[in-house]
Design an enzyme around this catalytic site. Structure first.
Site, PDB file in Angstrom:
ATOM      1  N   VAL A 241       4.200 -20.920   6.819  1.00 11.42           N
ATOM      2  CA  VAL A 241       2.990 -20.213   6.391  1.00 11.42           C
ATOM      3  C   VAL A 241       3.429 -18.986   5.572  1.00 11.42           C
ATOM      4  O   VAL A 241       3.057 -17.851   5.853  1.00 11.42           O
ATOM      5  CB  VAL A 241       2.106 -19.805   7.593  1.00 11.42           C
ATOM      6  CG1 VAL A 241       1.370 -21.010   8.139  1.00 11.42           C
ATOM      7  CG2 VAL A 241       2.921 -19.134   8.708  1.00 11.42           C
ATOM      8  N   HIS A 242       4.214 -19.268   4.552  1.00 11.83           N
ATOM      9  CA  HIS A 242       4.884 -18.227   3.760  1.00 11.83           C
ATOM     10  C   HIS A 242       3.978 -17.032   3.455  1.00 11.83           C
ATOM     11  O   HIS A 242       4.298 -15.881   3.763  1.00 11.83           O
ATOM     12  CB  HIS A 242       5.365 -18.814   2.428  1.00 11.83           C
ATOM     13  CG  HIS A 242       6.235 -19.996   2.519  1.00 11.83           C
ATOM     14  ND1 HIS A 242       7.555 -19.937   2.915  1.00 11.83           N
ATOM     15  CD2 HIS A 242       5.996 -21.305   2.245  1.00 11.83           C
ATOM     16  CE1 HIS A 242       8.097 -21.141   2.885  1.00 11.83           C
ATOM     17  NE2 HIS A 242       7.166 -21.993   2.475  1.00 11.83           N
ATOM     18  N   ASP A 243       2.858 -17.319   2.785  1.00 10.25           N
ATOM     19  CA  ASP A 243       2.020 -16.242   2.259  1.00 10.25           C
ATOM     20  C   ASP A 243       1.319 -15.459   3.360  1.00 10.25           C
ATOM     21  O   ASP A 243       1.070 -14.260   3.212  1.00 10.25           O
ATOM     22  CB  ASP A 243       1.001 -16.806   1.277  1.00 10.25           C
ATOM     23  CG  ASP A 243       1.669 -17.397   0.052  1.00 10.25           C
ATOM     24  OD1 ASP A 243       2.773 -16.951  -0.292  1.00 10.25           O
ATOM     25  OD2 ASP A 243       1.096 -18.314  -0.558  1.00 10.25           O
TER      26      ASP A 243
END
Length: 321
Positions: A241-243
């Site tokens: 869930v990088h962002d």
């Protein structure tokens, strides 16, 4: 109200989670969302951002579309292989239609206007290619003075995900990233994929999100294509869930541990194009060997309480206490 925040984004499944994280957080004053090409073309990223805000019942938040391509060179390809043809695993159409029209201005104009209208510093979370941000800094230098922090999801310390050397957001527009990360105009926090991969959530986390209520269920429903990609990339039943990790730092400064170091972006057309070169040598060594400038340098996120971060995300997205 707490953190004043603007998000520049290219939704994308993890961008959708990041927008919802800000939109659902009571301690965030979400001033606006601007869009950029990236995971899918600009028309799709703009539609996706508006529909995520509608899902969160945030039609009060203005949205303006920005750059449809990089500053200099054509964009080689989108990330449909991870996010699906429409950016949201083919499920963008099931999200609610937005009630609010697009703003009648472009993203850079909206960014400048929002920054100039507010006396106190504003946090900007840049979670797509940095084209809009580079254009803002070039065209509106006075607006840059109002940016308290620019939290960027991008880059890597080890290896890339789009090429052997480069992470997708930075690789999409290396020239823009070089301008933003080395210009010294705004305080930057770079959240690289080395850390965001470690923050990946598993199927148990996603099941808890899905059972939390209508918004959590709708977010979970956007993940099938993305989850399939990350099952292979990560080697377990989960997804990055990088962002959302970057927006968590924007909302709660210090949730990520950072080091400070110079960053350069490789802008050649060789195999290292888009690589982020973070000089983590001691400051004295840098100064004695290459005459490196004294800064201001970006902060680089290198660690976090992984379980604490995942709990924070689940609490905000799913209403868990």
């Amino acid at each position: 109200m707490g953190t004043k925040l603007i998000i520049d984004t290219d939704p994308g499944v993890d961008d959708a989670f990041a927008i919802a994280l800000a939109a659902l957080s009571e301690d965030v004053d979400l001033l606006g969302v601007t869009t950029v090409y990236g995971n899918v073309p600009l028309a799709a990223t703009t539609r996706n951002a508006r529909r995520i805000l509608a899902l969160c019942k945030r039609d009060d938040v203005p949205v303006a579309p920005g750059a449809a391509r990089p500053l200099v060179h054509p964009h080689p390809h989108e990330a449909r292989y991870a996010h699906g043809a429409d950016g949201l695993s083919g499920r963008a159409g099931v999200l609610p239609e937005p009630a609010r029209d697009l703003e009648p201005v472009d993203a850079v104009t909206l960014l400048a206007r929002l920054l100039e209208q507010t006396i106190e510093p504003i946090t900007v979370a840049a979670i797509g290619p940095l084209t809009n941000i580079a254009a803002l800094l070039a065209a509106h230098p006075r607006a840059a003075e109002r940016v308290g922090r620019l939290v960027i999801m991008g880059g890597s310390l080890a290896h890339g995900n789009t090429t052997a050397a480069a992470e997708f957001n930075i690789w999409s527009d290396p020239e823009a990233a070089q301008r933003v990360l080395t210009g010294g105009e705004v305080p930057c926090v770079l959240v690289p994929m080395d850390l965001t991969h470690r923050c990946a959530v598993d199927s148990t986390w996603l099941a808890r999100l899905a059972s939390s209520g209508p918004v959590g269920a709708a977010l979970d429903a956007l993940t099938p294509d993305y989850l399939a990609h990350y099952r292979e990339a990560l080697g377990f039943d989960g997804m990055a869930v990088h962002d959302a990790v970057a927006v968590a730092e924007a909302i709660r400064p210090g949730i990520l541990r950072t080091d400070t170091a110079p960053v350069q972006v490789e802008c050649s057309h060789g195999p290292a194009r888009g690589a982020t070169l973070v000089d983590r040598r001691a400051a004295g060594v840098r100064a004695s060997t290459d005459g490196a400038a004294t800064g201001p340098f970006p902060e680089i996120a290198v660690d976090t309480d992984l379980d604490g971060l995942r709990a924070f995300l689940l609490e905000r997205l799913g209403g868990e206490k």
